[in-house]
Design a protein around this motif. Structure first.
Motif, mmCIF file in Angstrom:
data_model
loop_
_atom_site.group_PDB
_atom_site.id
_atom_site.type_symbol
_atom_site.label_atom_id
_atom_site.label_comp_id
_atom_site.label_asym_id
_atom_site.label_seq_id
_atom_site.Cartn_x
_atom_site.Cartn_y
_atom_site.Cartn_z
ATOM 1 N N ASN A 36 0.807 -1.222 0.000
ATOM 2 C CA ASN A 36 0.000 0.000 0.000
ATOM 3 C C ASN A 36 0.841 1.273 0.000
ATOM 4 N N SER A 38 3.669 3.877 -1.818
ATOM 5 C CA SER A 38 3.805 4.327 -3.204
ATOM 6 C C SER A 38 5.229 4.089 -3.695
ATOM 7 N N SER A 83 -6.099 2.804 -13.150
ATOM 8 C CA SER A 83 -6.226 3.286 -11.777
ATOM 9 C C SER A 83 -4.997 2.854 -10.973
ATOM 10 N N GLY A 84 -4.424 3.785 -10.236
ATOM 11 C CA GLY A 84 -3.287 3.462 -9.376
ATOM 12 C C GLY A 84 -1.924 3.646 -10.026
ATOM 13 N N TYR A 85 -1.897 3.943 -11.316
ATOM 14 C CA TYR A 85 -0.652 4.163 -12.050
ATOM 15 C C TYR A 85 -0.712 5.537 -12.701
ATOM 16 N N SER A 101 0.622 4.173 -7.001
ATOM 17 C CA SER A 101 0.127 4.830 -5.794
ATOM 18 C C SER A 101 -0.020 3.886 -4.605
ATOM 19 N N SER A 102 -0.262 2.604 -4.862
ATOM 20 C CA SER A 102 -0.450 1.641 -3.778
ATOM 21 C C SER A 102 0.136 0.301 -4.210
ATOM 22 N N GLN A 104 1.162 -3.334 -4.608
ATOM 23 C CA GLN A 104 0.539 -4.595 -4.210
ATOM 24 C C GLN A 104 1.403 -5.754 -4.686
#
Length: 137
Positions: A36, A38, A83-85, A101-102, A104
């Motif tokens: 989670n 970055s 989403s998230g990139y 951003s998170s 995983q």
């Protein structure tokens, strides 16, 4: 290693297109993040008129997968990476960044930045590797 502690590590190498005398460099050389957290990686190329920049990843045992490409500084994301990139170009410089951003477990991969004069990059060399360094207890 701390019990119940998991982190992810990013290894960075470099990629160069020697035929065209274009040098592409990626950094940092090493990033370690908790789940989670970055992560951000950067790509520099010494040729100013290469308008197409691509970000790829290669998960263990898989082929390279296009994540995003940029044309004239505008990012376009492939399915699964919307989403998230975030891919960005630093204005008036030959510098691009990719942010996660998170982080995983599925982000464990080799990452590659490529640049091209045209809309297809053909020379794919490993440039960054994200690996899990710990196991949850």
């Amino acid at each position: 290693m701390i019990p119940g502690f998991t982190s992810f590590t990013l290894f960075v190498l470099w990629a160069a297109d020697v035929c065209q005398s274009v040098l592409i460099t990626q950094w940092p050389h090493y990033i370690s993040r908790l789940p989670n957290g970055s992560a951000e990686m950067h790509c520099y190329q010494n040729e100013t008129n290469y308008d197409y920049v691509y970000w790829y990843r290669q998960q263990r045992g898989q082929g390279f997968q296009l994540m995003a490409y940029m044309v004239a500084g505008f990012a376009n994301y492939e399915e699964g990476f919307t989403s998230g990139y975030q891919a960005v170009k630093v204005k008036e410089k030959q510098l691009w960044s990719l942010s996660i951003s998170s982080v995983q477990e599925e982000d464990e991969a080799v990452y590659l930045c490529a640049a091209s004069l045209h809309s297809a990059a053909t020379d794919l060399r490993p440039a960054q590797k994200l690996t899990a360094t710990g196991e949850a207890a």
